[in-house]
Design an enzyme around this catalytic site. Sequence first.
Site, PDB file in Angstrom:
ATOM      1  N   LEU A  65       7.107  19.928   7.068  1.00 36.97           N
ATOM      2  CA  LEU A  65       8.363  19.654   6.356  1.00 36.97           C
ATOM      3  C   LEU A  65       8.123  19.509   4.845  1.00 36.97           C
ATOM      4  O   LEU A  65       8.981  19.873   4.037  1.00 36.97           O
ATOM      5  CB  LEU A  65       9.047  18.407   6.922  1.00 36.97           C
ATOM      6  CG  LEU A  65       9.394  18.503   8.417  1.00 36.97           C
ATOM      7  CD1 LEU A  65       9.922  17.181   8.945  1.00 36.97           C
ATOM      8  CD2 LEU A  65      10.409  19.621   8.674  1.00 36.97           C
ATOM      9  N   PRO A  82       1.944  16.582  11.373  1.00 39.71           N
ATOM     10  CA  PRO A  82       1.954  17.800  10.567  1.00 39.71           C
ATOM     11  C   PRO A  82       2.545  17.572   9.177  1.00 39.71           C
ATOM     12  O   PRO A  82       3.127  16.518   8.908  1.00 39.71           O
ATOM     13  CB  PRO A  82       2.853  18.729  11.380  1.00 39.71           C
ATOM     14  CG  PRO A  82       3.719  17.839  12.187  1.00 39.71           C
ATOM     15  CD  PRO A  82       2.941  16.589  12.443  1.00 39.71           C
ATOM     16  N   ASP A  85       4.881   0.811  12.051  1.00 41.94           N
ATOM     17  CA  ASP A  85       3.692   0.134  11.518  1.00 41.94           C
ATOM     18  C   ASP A  85       3.588  -1.328  11.953  1.00 41.94           C
ATOM     19  O   ASP A  85       2.594  -1.990  11.636  1.00 41.94           O
ATOM     20  CB  ASP A  85       3.665   0.226   9.983  1.00 41.94           C
ATOM     21  CG  ASP A  85       3.242   1.602   9.504  1.00 41.94           C
ATOM     22  OD1 ASP A  85       2.842   2.436  10.336  1.00 41.94           O
ATOM     23  OD2 ASP A  85       3.304   1.851   8.276  1.00 41.94           O
ATOM     24  N   LYS A 136       0.838  -1.211   0.000  1.00 43.71           N
ATOM     25  CA  LYS A 136       0.000   0.000   0.000  1.00 43.71           C
ATOM     26  C   LYS A 136       0.869   1.256   0.000  1.00 43.71           C
ATOM     27  O   LYS A 136       0.647   2.170  -0.796  1.00 43.71           O
ATOM     28  CB  LYS A 136      -0.885   0.001   1.247  1.00 43.71           C
ATOM     29  CG  LYS A 136      -1.571   1.337   1.514  1.00 43.71           C
ATOM     30  CD  LYS A 136      -2.436   1.288   2.745  1.00 43.71           C
ATOM     31  CE  LYS A 136      -1.785   1.733   4.030  1.00 43.71           C
ATOM     32  NZ  LYS A 136      -1.569   3.181   4.166  1.00 43.71           N
TER      33      LYS A 136
HETATM   34  C1  UD1 Z   1       4.341   6.993   6.396  1.00 45.15           C
HETATM   35  C2  UD1 Z   1       3.489   5.755   6.237  1.00 45.15           C
HETATM   36  C3  UD1 Z   1       2.983   5.291   7.586  1.00 45.15           C
HETATM   37  C4  UD1 Z   1       4.146   5.105   8.553  1.00 45.15           C
HETATM   38  C5  UD1 Z   1       5.062   6.340   8.590  1.00 45.15           C
HETATM   39  C6  UD1 Z   1       6.325   6.114   9.393  1.00 45.15           C
HETATM   40  C7  UD1 Z   1       2.508   6.032   4.029  1.00 45.15           C
HETATM   41  C8  UD1 Z   1       1.294   6.311   3.217  1.00 45.15           C
HETATM   42  N1  UD1 Z   1       2.359   6.075   5.362  1.00 45.15           N
HETATM   43  O1  UD1 Z   1       3.513   8.001   6.944  1.00 45.15           O
HETATM   44  O2  UD1 Z   1       2.286   4.065   7.401  1.00 45.15           O
HETATM   45  O3  UD1 Z   1       3.653   4.852   9.840  1.00 45.15           O
HETATM   46  O4  UD1 Z   1       5.442   6.708   7.260  1.00 45.15           O
HETATM   47  O5  UD1 Z   1       7.032   5.045   8.906  1.00 45.15           O
HETATM   48  O6  UD1 Z   1       3.562   5.735   3.501  1.00 45.15           O
HETATM   49  N2  UD1 Z   1       6.450  14.872  10.550  1.00 45.15           N
HETATM   50  C9  UD1 Z   1       6.581  16.206  10.815  1.00 45.15           C
HETATM   51  N3  UD1 Z   1       6.400  17.100   9.792  1.00 45.15           N
HETATM   52  C10 UD1 Z   1       6.116  16.697   8.520  1.00 45.15           C
HETATM   53  C11 UD1 Z   1       6.004  15.321   8.256  1.00 45.15           C
HETATM   54  C12 UD1 Z   1       6.175  14.432   9.297  1.00 45.15           C
HETATM   55  O7  UD1 Z   1       6.824  16.602  11.950  1.00 45.15           O
HETATM   56  O8  UD1 Z   1       5.967  17.548   7.647  1.00 45.15           O
HETATM   57  C13 UD1 Z   1       6.636  13.896  11.645  1.00 45.15           C
HETATM   58  C14 UD1 Z   1       5.360  13.090  11.938  1.00 45.15           C
HETATM   59  O9  UD1 Z   1       4.480  13.763  12.787  1.00 45.15           O
HETATM   60  C15 UD1 Z   1       5.939  11.838  12.552  1.00 45.15           C
HETATM   61  C16 UD1 Z   1       7.264  11.660  11.824  1.00 45.15           C
HETATM   62  O10 UD1 Z   1       7.575  12.915  11.233  1.00 45.15           O
HETATM   63  O11 UD1 Z   1       6.169  12.031  13.915  1.00 45.15           O
HETATM   64  C17 UD1 Z   1       7.260  10.616  10.742  1.00 45.15           C
HETATM   65  O12 UD1 Z   1       6.172  10.821   9.876  1.00 45.15           O
HETATM   66  P1  UD1 Z   1       6.225  10.457   8.320  1.00 45.15           P
HETATM   67  O13 UD1 Z   1       7.425   9.603   8.062  1.00 45.15           O
HETATM   68  O14 UD1 Z   1       6.065  11.696   7.531  1.00 45.15           O
HETATM   69  O15 UD1 Z   1       4.945   9.560   8.160  1.00 45.15           O
HETATM   70  P2  UD1 Z   1       3.973   9.531   6.912  1.00 45.15           P
HETATM   71  O16 UD1 Z   1       4.713   9.775   5.650  1.00 45.15           O
HETATM   72  O17 UD1 Z   1       2.773  10.329   7.211  1.00 45.15           O
END
Ligand code: UD1
Length: 418
Positions: free
Chosen positions: A125, A122, A304, A22
């Site tokens: 980033l 959020p 996950d 997915k």
């Molecule tokens: C993706 C996966 C999700 C998985 C996660 C971590 C998909 C569709 N989803 O989610 O299943 O659990 O990676 O492996 O691929 N963060 C910020 N600012 C941002 C972006 C993220 O602070 O702009 C933080 C988030 O709050 C979190 C951390 O970074 O604490 C990691 O998040 P991120 O890797 O971005 O997760 P997703 O891409 O949403």
Amino acid sequence: MDRMVVVGGHQLNGTVSTSGAKNAALPILFATLLAEGEHVFKNVPRLKDIDSTAELLESLGCKTQWDSDYFRVKVGKAPSLEAHYDIVRKMRASILCLGPLLAKYGEAVVSMPGGCAIGTRPIDLHLDGMRALGAEIELQEGYVKAKAKKLKGATFVFETTTVGGTENLLMAACLAEGTTILENAAKEPEIVDLANYLIAMGAKISGHGTSVIRIEGVERLFPSEYKIMPDRIEAGTLVIAGAITGGEVTVNQMVPEHIESLTHKMMDAGFKFQIGKDSVTVFKNQGWKAVDMTTNPYPLFPTDLQAQYMALMAVSQGTSVITETVFENRFMHVQELMRLGADITPKTRVAVVRGRPGMLKGAPVMATDLRASASLVLAGLVASGETLVSRIYHLDRGYEKLENKLSALGAHVRRVSE
Ligand code: UD1
């Protein structure tokens, strides 16, 4: 709303295959927006999140179609550039249309995403990265409004490792002018799969799978054909399903290296494995030790699989400490596991799990997010009597026919409609 009835106490044995990933399929389907024409994919899992992505792509003016095992996306000349709240709220990954639309058409309006309730999650980033490539971004009435005549390559250092942020920037940078360097980039296999599809489309990318990705912008990309990688989280869930019931299960059509952090942890707990080229077999084991675990970005233990691993530890011999470092609110399954008789003390990011082998008892429980749902099903497999998991629409977002796969291995699991 469907519910899942799990009658525990049946050992799982046999062979099961994983579906396509997915979390690789979603960004790759959004990458189609970078090139007009027909893109053809194999191994796309049939999941709610894929339906939501198709709905969003259609709302942007694309045509999507299942054609037996193939999933086709036709991207027209002038798509709509607005991703509406009604669709985006269903799936957080919708934000991944921002980079491609902005890079190709110089403009995008995307609703702020919803998705799993596992923390504030959020997108700052993603937006900082787009700004670094020269985009002007405003947040208005719940929408991200982004503009850039032509994105310009730049060096961008992610303050925190983010999978979605890396994917969005990677896609945008492919059509930017000049060279982009993404530092502290995520290294997840799904990033590599996305990069491989972008390369198949004509992008110039190197360093994917490491923390520094280099992208030389090109004028144009072209549609291509691609097979999505196997789902490592599903593979890990199925390995745990076999293990928790004391059975012998082979999971095939997977990449063993992708779940090494899990298999190594389980080896420490006392499980034995046979690792094949594209399969993992977990052998019968009547009692396993508690082993501490901390989630982290790839290649360390994935967040996950945290909830599913916790189910395994809930019936281990001894006490383990599970630490969640990726998301700040990802222990919602704890209360539900405790309804089944698990002994867990959750703190903000740390849970102390006192194993109670053979002591869980079936009960009605509620799925709170995608992976939490899987952990409740796993615990239900070893709880005595019947466990009724409600709100399994969460499960349907990310697992293809889980009840069929588990039933084929000997589990007593069925879906009921309310
Ligand atoms: C993706 C996966 C999700 C998985 C996660 C971590 C998909 C569709 N989803 O989610 O299943 O659990 O990676 O492996 O691929 N963060 C910020 N600012 C941002 C972006 C993220 O602070 O702009 C933080 C988030 O709050 C979190 C951390 O970074 O604490 C990691 O998040 P991120 O890797 O971005 O997760 P997703 O891409 O949403």
